[in-house]
Design a protein around this motif. Structure first.
Motif, PDB file in Angstrom:
ATOM      1  N   VAL A 122       0.839  -1.199   0.000  1.00 28.38           N
ATOM      2  CA  VAL A 122       0.000   0.000   0.000  1.00 28.38           C
ATOM      3  C   VAL A 122       0.874   1.250   0.000  1.00 28.38           C
ATOM      4  N   ILE A 123       1.954   1.216   0.778  1.00 25.87           N
ATOM      5  CA  ILE A 123       2.764   2.426   0.936  1.00 25.87           C
ATOM      6  C   ILE A 123       3.571   2.731  -0.324  1.00 25.87           C
ATOM      7  N   LEU A 126       1.153   4.122  -2.695  1.00 22.71           N
ATOM      8  CA  LEU A 126       0.843   5.481  -2.246  1.00 22.71           C
ATOM      9  C   LEU A 126       1.910   6.449  -2.737  1.00 22.71           C
ATOM     10  N   ALA A 129       1.587   6.955  -6.439  1.00 24.93           N
ATOM     11  CA  ALA A 129       0.464   7.846  -6.762  1.00 24.93           C
ATOM     12  C   ALA A 129       0.848   9.287  -6.454  1.00 24.93           C
ATOM     13  N   THR A 207      -7.604  -6.701  -2.786  1.00 23.40           N
ATOM     14  CA  THR A 207      -7.894  -5.900  -1.585  1.00 23.40           C
ATOM     15  C   THR A 207      -7.090  -4.613  -1.586  1.00 23.40           C
ATOM     16  N   ALA A 210      -8.191  -2.202  -4.370  1.00 20.78           N
ATOM     17  CA  ALA A 210      -9.510  -1.637  -4.054  1.00 20.78           C
ATOM     18  C   ALA A 210      -9.374  -0.604  -2.936  1.00 20.78           C
ATOM     19  N   GLY A 211      -8.525  -0.911  -1.936  1.00 18.80           N
ATOM     20  CA  GLY A 211      -8.326   0.021  -0.827  1.00 18.80           C
ATOM     21  C   GLY A 211      -7.751   1.340  -1.311  1.00 18.80           C
ATOM     22  N   LEU A 212      -6.797   1.271  -2.242  1.00 21.58           N
ATOM     23  CA  LEU A 212      -6.182   2.496  -2.751  1.00 21.58           C
ATOM     24  C   LEU A 212      -7.164   3.292  -3.600  1.00 21.58           C
ATOM     25  N   PHE A 214     -10.305   3.224  -3.171  1.00 18.77           N
ATOM     26  CA  PHE A 214     -11.223   3.748  -2.160  1.00 18.77           C
ATOM     27  C   PHE A 214     -10.714   5.093  -1.634  1.00 18.77           C
ATOM     28  N   LEU A 215      -9.373   5.228  -1.479  1.00 20.03           N
ATOM     29  CA  LEU A 215      -8.785   6.481  -1.006  1.00 20.03           C
ATOM     30  C   LEU A 215      -8.717   7.532  -2.115  1.00 20.03           C
ATOM     31  N   LEU A 217      -6.908   7.082  -4.975  1.00 23.21           N
ATOM     32  CA  LEU A 217      -5.588   7.109  -5.595  1.00 23.21           C
ATOM     33  C   LEU A 217      -5.499   6.200  -6.810  1.00 23.21           C
ATOM     34  N   LEU A 230     -16.297   2.377  -4.731  1.00 29.32           N
ATOM     35  CA  LEU A 230     -16.168   2.517  -3.280  1.00 29.32           C
ATOM     36  C   LEU A 230     -15.866   3.960  -2.907  1.00 29.32           C
TER      37      LEU A 230
END
Lengths: 273, 316
Positions: A122-123, A126, A129, A207, A210-212, A214-215, A217, A230
């Motif tokens: 994720v990081i 991040l 992005a 996951t 989708a989480g990113l 969702f933020l 990004l 999302l």
């Protein structure tokens, strides 16, 4: 082998096959089974709750959420499959190379791989992005740069084992060619465990991406992609929670299917760990 | 052991710093052009003056030097804690990060503590009855829990808590707000952790040295704590290291959803504003944390189970 151990993992495996296969079929058949056009606005009253007409409700533009979830599955599953193919191939090859290379290369590679395995994808995504601007491609690249590592670690240790085996040592002594050795000795040991890991990591990949999204990004609205949906849903969390629930459960069910598939395969192939 | 540990640590940090530098240098657009605007846009400078002033600025920023020199200068600044000023606020990035780090670390440690506590309790319940149905239950739970994405638990948890318990949606990093994000982050890891702990305790309990200790007449407590529990924590350590990575990633989403004033939420804000100095500092802090966790797990394992070290030495 008892009847029980033969059937071990079959329930889990079949559950995985049914769920994952079901999601793939639903996604592929989306244009024919989706009740509405996913991009068509005002097919219902905006932000209406789930009803018989709109099973998952409608979003703020009055688009049908179920149709968008079905179509979104096409995008999400397709890019997951492509990214997975990339990291499996890269990780397996690099791991095998590390195992076959000399000691110092192997040690350096092991250090890098160990750190990457413990580094949150994720990081990295991040950071990507942040530097290159938010988009699905950028986020996927960031995630892939980390997620090849578990495959490399697995491949490295299994290839090492294979090359150290008695039959491989004998073949080497008889002058066998290294490429042939990798194919004959290492690949059969590698196949199963890599497949197991691929199923589990595919779930992780979905996951994380989708989480990113969702933020905000990753994938950007208006594309009907689960993460992008999302993100739109998060803005309306208080007035219309069904906007998060629809794509959220699509992610949940898919990942559940993939994890069952991986764990079931692990039992069937009797892969340790 | 220490010397080897140190050199490998150093090479890791250096490799990571090169990667971070490369990432930052690869940002699209020239920093001077971003600052000065498109060339020829100036109304009161001739093209020659414009070019010259750009070159002066480039030299000031050290961009005319070779990439290797630039890297050394950059590394020097980073090591001395100089991450520059935020594009948005004009404040020192270091102090902004330092302001938010306690909230993130507090949340992270609470989540990890909660995770370990809940896992230990669950494993304890399961170990008391080996071969019971608990193994299957834990396995099914761990598969199910792995499938539930953080953004779903976080958003649904927030909505539920706000409606049912009057949980404050936004606000300071206080203890009364801490529990919910900590639970959200911890809960998905519990079944897996409990499962590993349970399997490990059962495996170690069946080891010859546990039996030998029992035969020597050691107290059951000693057998359990020193000969069973201690070595069985080694695999838990490995998992805890990996879980920390998951927690660090999940923390970003959790912090954003709960408006938790930590570094993760700060980084997401920075990305929206293309605040490069902040993004760079965030990445460096996270890489350092990952390296610290990675090494601590290594050292912890050697302390818990001396055989791990011998095994490592044997194969390295």
């Amino acid at each position: 082998m008892s009847a029980f151990s033969e059937g071990k993992g079959t329930v889990l495996y079949m559950t995985g096959v049914v769920i994952t296969g079901g999601m793939v079929v639903l996604a592929c058949a989306a244009p024919w089974i989706a009740p509405y056009d996913p991009a068509l606005q005002l097919v219902g009253k905006p932000l209406s709750a789930p009803s018989a007409e709109h099973l998952l409700g409608t979003d703020k533009f009055g688009r049908d959420v179920l149709s968008r979830v079905l179509h979104g599955g096409r995008l999400t599953l397709l890019f997951t499959a492509l990214a997975l193919l990339g990291i499996v191939a890269a990780g397996t090859v690099l791991g095998a190379l590390a195992a076959a290379a000399g000691r110092s290369v192997d040690r350096l590679a092991t250090n890098i791989i160990d750190l990457l395995v413990a580094f949150p994808a994720v990081i990295v995504a991040l950071a990507f992005a942040g530097i290159y601007g938010p988009s699905l491609g950028v986020v996927l690249t960031g995630v892939m740069l980390v997620m090849w590592a578990p495959f490399a670690r697995l491949s490295r240790s299994l290839v090492r084992q294979a090359l150290a085996s008695r039959s491989a040592q004998t073949a080497l002594a008889l002058g066998a060619n290294r490429g042939l050795l990798l194919r004959r000795e290492a690949w059969p040991r590698l196949r199963g465990p890599i497949l197991v890991l691929a199923a589990v990591e595919a779930g992780q990949l979905i996951t994380v991406v989708a989480g990113l999204s969702f933020l905000g990004l990753g994938a950007q609205p208006p594309s009907p992609e689960w993460g992008a949906m999302l993100q739109e849903g998060r803005a309306a969390l208080w007035s219309a929670p069904h906007l998060v629930l629809g794509p959220g459960f699509a992610v949940l069910v898919t990942v559940l299917g993939l994890t069952c598939l991986g764990e079931g395969l692990r039992d069937r192939l009797e892969v340790a760990g | 052991m220490l010397v080897h540990g140190f050199t490998s640590l150093l090479s890791l940090v250096l490799a990571a710093s090169v990667l971070v530098f490369a990432l930052i240098r690869s940002a699209p657009g020239d920093p001077v052009d971003i600052e000065f605007g498109a060339s020829g846009a100036s109304t009161f400078l001739t093209p020659e003056e414009d070019t010259r002033s750009r070159e002066v600025r480039r030299a000031e920023l050290g961009l005319d030097k070779s990439v290797a020199e630039q890297y050394v200068i950059w590394l020097g600044r980073v090591v001395s804690g100089d991450f520059g000023k935020s594009f948005r606020t004009g404040e020192s990035v270091l102090s902004e990060i330092a302001d938010r780090l306690p909230a993130s670390i507090g949340l992270g440690f609470s989540a990890m503590g909660l995770l370990l506590l809940m896992s230990a309790l669950t494993a304890w319940l399961a170990v008391r009855k080996p071969d019971g149905p608990m193994d299957h239950v834990l396995r099914v739970l761990s598969i199910a829990a792995a499938a539930v994405p953080t953004f779903l638990t976080a958003t649904l948890g927030l909505r539920w808590a706000a409606e049912a318990a009057g949980y404050p949606i936004a606000g300071e990093a206080t203890a009364s707000r801490l529990w919910l994000p900590a639970v959200v982050m911890a809960v998905s890891g519990v079944p897996t952790m409990a499962r590993v702990l349970r399997a490990s305790v059962l495996e170690q309990g069946a080891m010859t040295y546990a039996a030998a200790a029992k035969a020597r007449g050691a107290k059951p407590r000693t057998v359990l704590l020193r000969h069973t529990l201690r070595p069985s924590l080694a695999p838990v350590m490995t998992l805890a290291g990996l879980t920390t990575a998951t927690l660090m990633g999940g923390a970003v989403i959790t912090e954003v959803v709960f408006s938790w004033p930590g570094v993760g939420a700060y980084a997401v804000e920075a990305i929206g504003a293309q605040d490069y100095p902040v993004i760079q500092a965030y990445v460096i802090v996270m890489v350092l944390m990952a390296i610290i966790v990675n090494r601590s797990v290594d050292v912890g394992q050697r302390l818990l189970d001396p055989r791990t070290y011998r095994k490592l030495k044997g194969t390295a």
